[in-house]
Every structure is written in structure tokens, then in C-alpha cells.
Scaffold this motif. Structure first.
Motif, mmCIF file in Angstrom:
data_model
loop_
_atom_site.group_PDB
_atom_site.id
_atom_site.type_symbol
_atom_site.label_atom_id
_atom_site.label_comp_id
_atom_site.label_asym_id
_atom_site.label_seq_id
_atom_site.Cartn_x
_atom_site.Cartn_y
_atom_site.Cartn_z
ATOM 1 N N PHE A 1 0.845 -1.201 0.000
ATOM 2 C CA PHE A 1 0.000 0.000 0.000
ATOM 3 C C PHE A 1 0.882 1.254 0.000
ATOM 4 O O PHE A 1 1.964 1.273 0.604
ATOM 5 C CB PHE A 1 -0.916 0.023 1.226
ATOM 6 C CG PHE A 1 -1.966 -1.055 1.215
ATOM 7 C CD1 PHE A 1 -3.158 -0.869 0.523
ATOM 8 C CD2 PHE A 1 -1.767 -2.247 1.894
ATOM 9 C CE1 PHE A 1 -4.132 -1.853 0.518
ATOM 10 C CE2 PHE A 1 -2.733 -3.235 1.893
ATOM 11 C CZ PHE A 1 -3.918 -3.047 1.197
ATOM 12 N N LYS A 2 0.363 2.268 -0.663
ATOM 13 C CA LYS A 2 1.061 3.555 -0.701
ATOM 14 C C LYS A 2 0.027 4.672 -0.607
ATOM 15 O O LYS A 2 -0.862 4.779 -1.460
ATOM 16 C CB LYS A 2 1.872 3.689 -1.992
ATOM 17 C CG LYS A 2 2.663 4.984 -2.073
ATOM 18 C CD LYS A 2 3.454 5.054 -3.377
ATOM 19 C CE LYS A 2 4.240 6.348 -3.463
ATOM 20 N NZ LYS A 2 4.997 6.437 -4.750
ATOM 21 N N ASP A 3 0.144 5.471 0.442
ATOM 22 C CA ASP A 3 -0.769 6.615 0.622
ATOM 23 C C ASP A 3 -0.197 7.837 -0.088
ATOM 24 O O ASP A 3 0.985 8.175 0.071
ATOM 25 C CB ASP A 3 -0.958 6.918 2.107
ATOM 26 C CG ASP A 3 -1.674 5.786 2.835
ATOM 27 O OD1 ASP A 3 -2.450 5.062 2.169
ATOM 28 O OD2 ASP A 3 -1.433 5.608 4.045
ATOM 29 N N ILE A 4 -1.037 8.486 -0.885
ATOM 30 C CA ILE A 4 -0.615 9.661 -1.655
ATOM 31 C C ILE A 4 -1.487 10.844 -1.242
ATOM 32 O O ILE A 4 -2.725 10.779 -1.346
ATOM 33 C CB ILE A 4 -0.737 9.407 -3.169
ATOM 34 C CG1 ILE A 4 0.133 8.197 -3.574
ATOM 35 C CG2 ILE A 4 -0.331 10.642 -3.963
ATOM 36 C CD1 ILE A 4 -0.017 7.808 -5.028
ATOM 37 N N GLN A 5 -0.848 11.890 -0.784
ATOM 38 C CA GLN A 5 -1.566 13.103 -0.381
ATOM 39 C C GLN A 5 -1.622 14.075 -1.557
ATOM 40 O O GLN A 5 -0.603 14.430 -2.134
ATOM 41 C CB GLN A 5 -0.866 13.765 0.810
ATOM 42 C CG GLN A 5 -0.931 12.971 2.097
ATOM 43 C CD GLN A 5 -2.340 12.926 2.671
ATOM 44 O OE1 GLN A 5 -3.212 13.737 2.317
ATOM 45 N NE2 GLN A 5 -2.569 11.964 3.562
ATOM 46 N N GLN A 6 -2.839 14.459 -1.931
ATOM 47 C CA GLN A 6 -3.024 15.448 -2.988
ATOM 48 C C GLN A 6 -3.530 16.759 -2.378
ATOM 49 O O GLN A 6 -3.704 16.866 -1.165
ATOM 50 C CB GLN A 6 -3.999 14.901 -4.035
ATOM 51 C CG GLN A 6 -3.454 13.679 -4.783
ATOM 52 C CD GLN A 6 -4.424 13.169 -5.833
ATOM 53 O OE1 GLN A 6 -5.613 13.489 -5.799
ATOM 54 N NE2 GLN A 6 -3.913 12.382 -6.767
ATOM 55 N N GLN A 7 -3.780 17.756 -3.235
ATOM 56 C CA GLN A 7 -4.153 19.075 -2.723
ATOM 57 C C GLN A 7 -5.474 19.039 -1.964
ATOM 58 O O GLN A 7 -5.588 19.541 -0.851
ATOM 59 C CB GLN A 7 -4.245 20.073 -3.883
ATOM 60 C CG GLN A 7 -2.903 20.345 -4.547
ATOM 61 C CD GLN A 7 -3.023 21.335 -5.688
ATOM 62 O OE1 GLN A 7 -4.126 21.748 -6.061
ATOM 63 N NE2 GLN A 7 -1.883 21.754 -6.240
ATOM 64 N N LYS A 8 -6.482 18.450 -2.541
ATOM 65 C CA LYS A 8 -7.797 18.461 -1.914
ATOM 66 C C LYS A 8 -8.031 17.228 -1.051
ATOM 67 O O LYS A 8 -8.580 17.321 0.036
ATOM 68 C CB LYS A 8 -8.883 18.567 -2.983
ATOM 69 C CG LYS A 8 -8.844 19.887 -3.747
ATOM 70 C CD LYS A 8 -9.993 19.971 -4.731
ATOM 71 C CE LYS A 8 -9.995 21.300 -5.487
ATOM 72 N NZ LYS A 8 -11.111 21.390 -6.457
ATOM 73 N N LYS A 9 -7.651 16.077 -1.558
ATOM 74 C CA LYS A 9 -7.874 14.844 -0.796
ATOM 75 C C LYS A 9 -6.776 13.842 -1.140
ATOM 76 O O LYS A 9 -6.106 13.948 -2.166
ATOM 77 C CB LYS A 9 -9.244 14.257 -1.097
ATOM 78 C CG LYS A 9 -9.443 13.847 -2.552
ATOM 79 C CD LYS A 9 -10.808 13.198 -2.754
ATOM 80 C CE LYS A 9 -10.985 12.759 -4.210
ATOM 81 N NZ LYS A 9 -12.282 12.090 -4.424
ATOM 82 N N GLY A 10 -6.638 12.876 -0.276
ATOM 83 C CA GLY A 10 -5.622 11.860 -0.507
ATOM 84 C C GLY A 10 -6.225 10.607 -1.128
ATOM 85 O O GLY A 10 -7.439 10.440 -1.237
ATOM 86 N N LEU A 11 -5.346 9.722 -1.549
ATOM 87 C CA LEU A 11 -5.779 8.435 -2.085
ATOM 88 C C LEU A 11 -4.744 7.368 -1.711
ATOM 89 O O LEU A 11 -3.611 7.679 -1.340
ATOM 90 C CB LEU A 11 -5.986 8.496 -3.602
ATOM 91 C CG LEU A 11 -4.810 8.939 -4.490
ATOM 92 C CD1 LEU A 11 -3.919 7.773 -4.854
ATOM 93 C CD2 LEU A 11 -5.344 9.587 -5.775
ATOM 94 N N THR A 12 -5.168 6.133 -1.830
ATOM 95 C CA THR A 12 -4.286 4.995 -1.518
ATOM 96 C C THR A 12 -4.178 4.102 -2.744
ATOM 97 O O THR A 12 -5.200 3.748 -3.352
ATOM 98 C CB THR A 12 -4.834 4.174 -0.335
ATOM 99 O OG1 THR A 12 -4.892 5.004 0.830
ATOM 100 C CG2 THR A 12 -3.944 2.969 -0.057
ATOM 101 N N GLN A 13 -2.952 3.775 -3.090
ATOM 102 C CA GLN A 13 -2.705 2.835 -4.180
ATOM 103 C C GLN A 13 -2.173 1.523 -3.603
ATOM 104 O O GLN A 13 -1.416 1.519 -2.631
ATOM 105 C CB GLN A 13 -1.694 3.403 -5.181
ATOM 106 C CG GLN A 13 -2.245 4.538 -6.036
ATOM 107 C CD GLN A 13 -1.242 5.001 -7.084
ATOM 108 O OE1 GLN A 13 -0.037 4.788 -6.936
ATOM 109 N NE2 GLN A 13 -1.739 5.652 -8.129
ATOM 110 N N ALA A 14 -2.598 0.443 -4.221
ATOM 111 C CA ALA A 14 -2.145 -0.882 -3.789
ATOM 112 C C ALA A 14 -1.535 -1.607 -4.982
ATOM 113 O O ALA A 14 -2.144 -1.664 -6.055
ATOM 114 C CB ALA A 14 -3.298 -1.694 -3.212
ATOM 115 N N GLN A 15 -0.341 -2.112 -4.775
ATOM 116 C CA GLN A 15 0.316 -2.936 -5.805
ATOM 117 C C GLN A 15 0.282 -4.391 -5.337
ATOM 118 O O GLN A 15 0.773 -4.726 -4.262
ATOM 119 C CB GLN A 15 1.761 -2.492 -6.021
ATOM 120 C CG GLN A 15 2.536 -3.390 -6.988
ATOM 121 C CD GLN A 15 3.988 -2.976 -7.129
ATOM 122 O OE1 GLN A 15 4.288 -1.798 -7.368
ATOM 123 N NE2 GLN A 15 4.888 -3.926 -6.969
#
Length: 342
Positions: A275-289
Motif C-alpha cells: 500500500f502507498k498513501d498519496i496526499q493530494q491538494q484536496k484529498k488523498g488516495l491509496t494505491q495498492a500494488q
């Protein structure tokens, strides 16, 4: 008289050597020197004793000679067996074992012992049959009298006989050899350490424990031989348009593992979910490989594994929907060839 016999005893091996040198080819001469020559004097003694025994049996002789015939015949039989064992050992060590080593084939010591045992048993059987034939012993009647006991022993040793026969089938069919990595339908996965008469020993991958499987079981189950096989790492990417909490990450990981553990050919124990949490300007998201490890022995096998992986992706999608987990699945799956390291 004694001097004459001594001369004959010394002349006979020389006559054999002369005949071989005179009338046989070079390979035959070489085989004679390596196998027979070390025991030619013993062969001469046994040959002369056998001739004497036949003369006593066939020709009219005094009563005294008939008394010593049975001990003489038994002695000849024992000597024939002993020489047969020695000669076969020479053949085995010089030719059979050397041929196996030259072909770089892995040789199991227990299989060699089995081959020697069968050859020695055949030599003893031939000697017994010859003795019975020359002395008019009814072996069939003797065997019939022992039949009931033999049947009882056969029933008592039924499992052992099945295992021994299974070992012979494995050796002849050769679904695997020593040092091969195999995967059984019950989940046993590891390197073959030895193939014995009754069982095969497998050193499991990871744990390193030794699993002993009866040979008759191995002849009745599916065996996947992974030695020389291909391993493909299939990478699948999932995107969750929010930051997924740790508890939900554990649930997602468990869903993925449960969706692939029953698919034969996918090494679910090596499946990785990163899992990798990515913080963006408005909201974050999580990517899973997701790293799936596909094991196979050829193109057809690998294509089948990839089709099964598509089924696994459908199972994962269905489970996520049941748990109300929203995600986006990247359509393109990346496959990376990798050598097998077990």
C-alpha cells in the motif's frame, strides 16, 4: 595325479585368456580383463567342481561318490552365487555406475541398492532352480505347500508392497528426480532429497522441515515439477480514491489472499500487497500494488495460470463489492519474467 590336477587348474585360466585374446574383439577383451580376469582362478575351480558334480550325477559311480554329491552340489551353488555377486558388482561399478555419472544423471543410493538387491536375488534364484532341476526337486509342490503362508504374508505386508511398487513406478516413470522442486496437491512444496524404496523425502521450502511421503501416494496424486519452470510476477494496481485506514488495509490484504490461495499454480504464500498513501491538494488516495507469483513449466501452462489469475481478479472484485469497498482496477496487468529461486 595331484600334480596333473594342479597343472590343469593352472592351464584352464591361461586357455581362457588365450581364447579371449585370439578370437574376441577389443571391447570384449577389455571387459574380460576388467570383470572376469580378477576371478578367473575362482571360476576355474567352480567350473571343475561343477563338471565333477555332473559326472557323479550322470555316470555310474561308487556309493561313496553319491554320498559326497549333495555337499559338493551345494558348495558349487554357493560358489556360483558368490562369484555371480562379485562379477555383477564389477559390471555395476565399472560400466553401469560410470555410464550414469558420464550422463550427469543424479543417482540415488537407495535406488542403487535396490538394483543390486534385484540382481543378487536373480542370481540366487537361478542357482536354486538349477539345483532343483538337477536333483529332481518339485519346486512347484514346495511352493504350493507354502502358498497359504505366502498369502498371509502378502496380506500383512500389503501396504509395504504397495509402497515398494510405487517406488519402482516413480523410478521408471521419473516424474521427478533428486533435487527437483515439486508441488503436491495437498500444498506440500519443496525439494526432493531422496527417493527410497518405500517413501520419498521432500525438504519443504521456507520452513525447511522434512516431509516423508509414501511412494504409493505419489503415484495417485497430481505432481507439479517446478524445476526448470518459469516464474512470472504479475503486477496488478488498485487505486482507492481515499486514504484507507490500517484496519481496512488488513481486510483488503486478507480478501486478496483468500481469493487466490485455492488456485493451483499461483504461489499464494509469496503474494505481496503493498500500500502507498498519496496526499493530494484536496484529498488523498491509496494505491495498492499486488504481486502475484505464477509458476509453470511451459507456455501452455503459463497461459493457463494467467487465465486463472483473471478469475482471481473477478473474485477480488466481487468480494470488494460485497464489503462496499470502492476501488479502480488498472486494466493492464504487467507480467515480469523471473527465475525461480526457492
Amino acid at each position: 595325479m595331484l600334480k596333473c590336477h594342479a597343472v590343469n587348474f593352472l592351464v584352464f585360466p591361461q586357455f581362457m585368456s588365450f581364447s579371449i585374446e585370439r578370437f574376441f574383439s577389443e571391447p570384449a577383451k577389455d571387459a574380460y580383463q576388467k570383470i572376469v580376469a580378477p576371478y578367473q582362478y575362482g571360476l576355474s575351480v567352480v567350473f571343475l567342481c561343477a563338471i565333477a558334480d555332473l559326472i557323479i550325477l550322470i555316470a555310474p559311480t561308487p556309493q561313496f561318490f553319491e554320498v559326497i554329491e549333495i555337499p559338493l552340489s551345494i558348495s558349487v551353488g554357493v560358489a556360483v552365487c558368490w562369484l555371480g555377486f562379485r562379477l555383477f558388482r564389477q559390471v555395476f561399478d565399472i560400466y553401469l555406475l560410470e555410464a550414469a555419472l558420464q550422463r550427469n544423471r543424479k543417482v540415488d543410493s537407495e535406488i542403487l541398492l535396490l538394483a543390486k538387491f534385484l540382481a543378487n536375488s536373480a542370481i540366487v534364484l537361478v542357482a536354486v532352480l538349477l539345483f532343483a532341476q538337477t536333483h529332481k526337486i518339485n519346486l512347484l509342490g514346495l511352493l504350493a505347500s507354502l502358498g497359504i503362508g505366502g498369502i498371509a504374508v502378502a496380506f500383512a505386508a500389503q501396504k509395504t508392497l504397495e509402497q515398494v511398487l510405487g517406488g519402482i513406478v516413480i523410478y521408471v516413470d521419473r516424474p521427478f528426480v533428486i533435487d527437483d522442486y515439486i508441488h503436491l496437491a495437498d500444498g506440500t512444496f519443496g525439494r526432493v532429497e531422496s527417493i527410497g524404496w518405500r517413501s520419498t523425502k521432500i525438504r519443504t521450502s521456507g520452513k525447511g522441515s522434512l516431509v516423508i511421503v509414501p511412494n504409493n501416494v505419489l503415484t495417485q496424486v497430481n505432481i507439479e515439477n517446478l524445476t526448470g519452470a518459469k516464474k512470472v510476477i504479475s503486477l496488478i494496481y488498485l487505486t482507492f480514491h481515499r486514504i484507507v485506514p490500517e484496519e481496512e488495509k488488513a481486510l483488503i490484504r486478507q480478501i486478496i489472499l483468500d481469493s487466490t490461495k485455492d488456485i493451483f499454480g499461483i504461489d499464494f504464500r509469496s503474494t505481496e500487497v503493498i500500500f502507498k498513501d498519496i496526499q493530494q491538494q484536496k484529498k488523498g488516495l491509496t494505491q495498492a500494488q499486488i504481486n502475484f507469483f505464477l509458476l509453470g513449466s511451459g507456455e501452455v501452462s503459463m497461459d493457463l495460470r494467467k487465465q486463472l489469475l483473471d478469475i482471481a481478479k473477478q473474485n477480488i472484485t466481487q468480494k470488494f463489492k460485497e464489503y462496499g469497498i470502492g476501488f479502480e482496477l488498472e486494466e493492464k496487468t504487467i507480467n515480469v519474467n523471473s527465475p525461480i529461486t526457492l
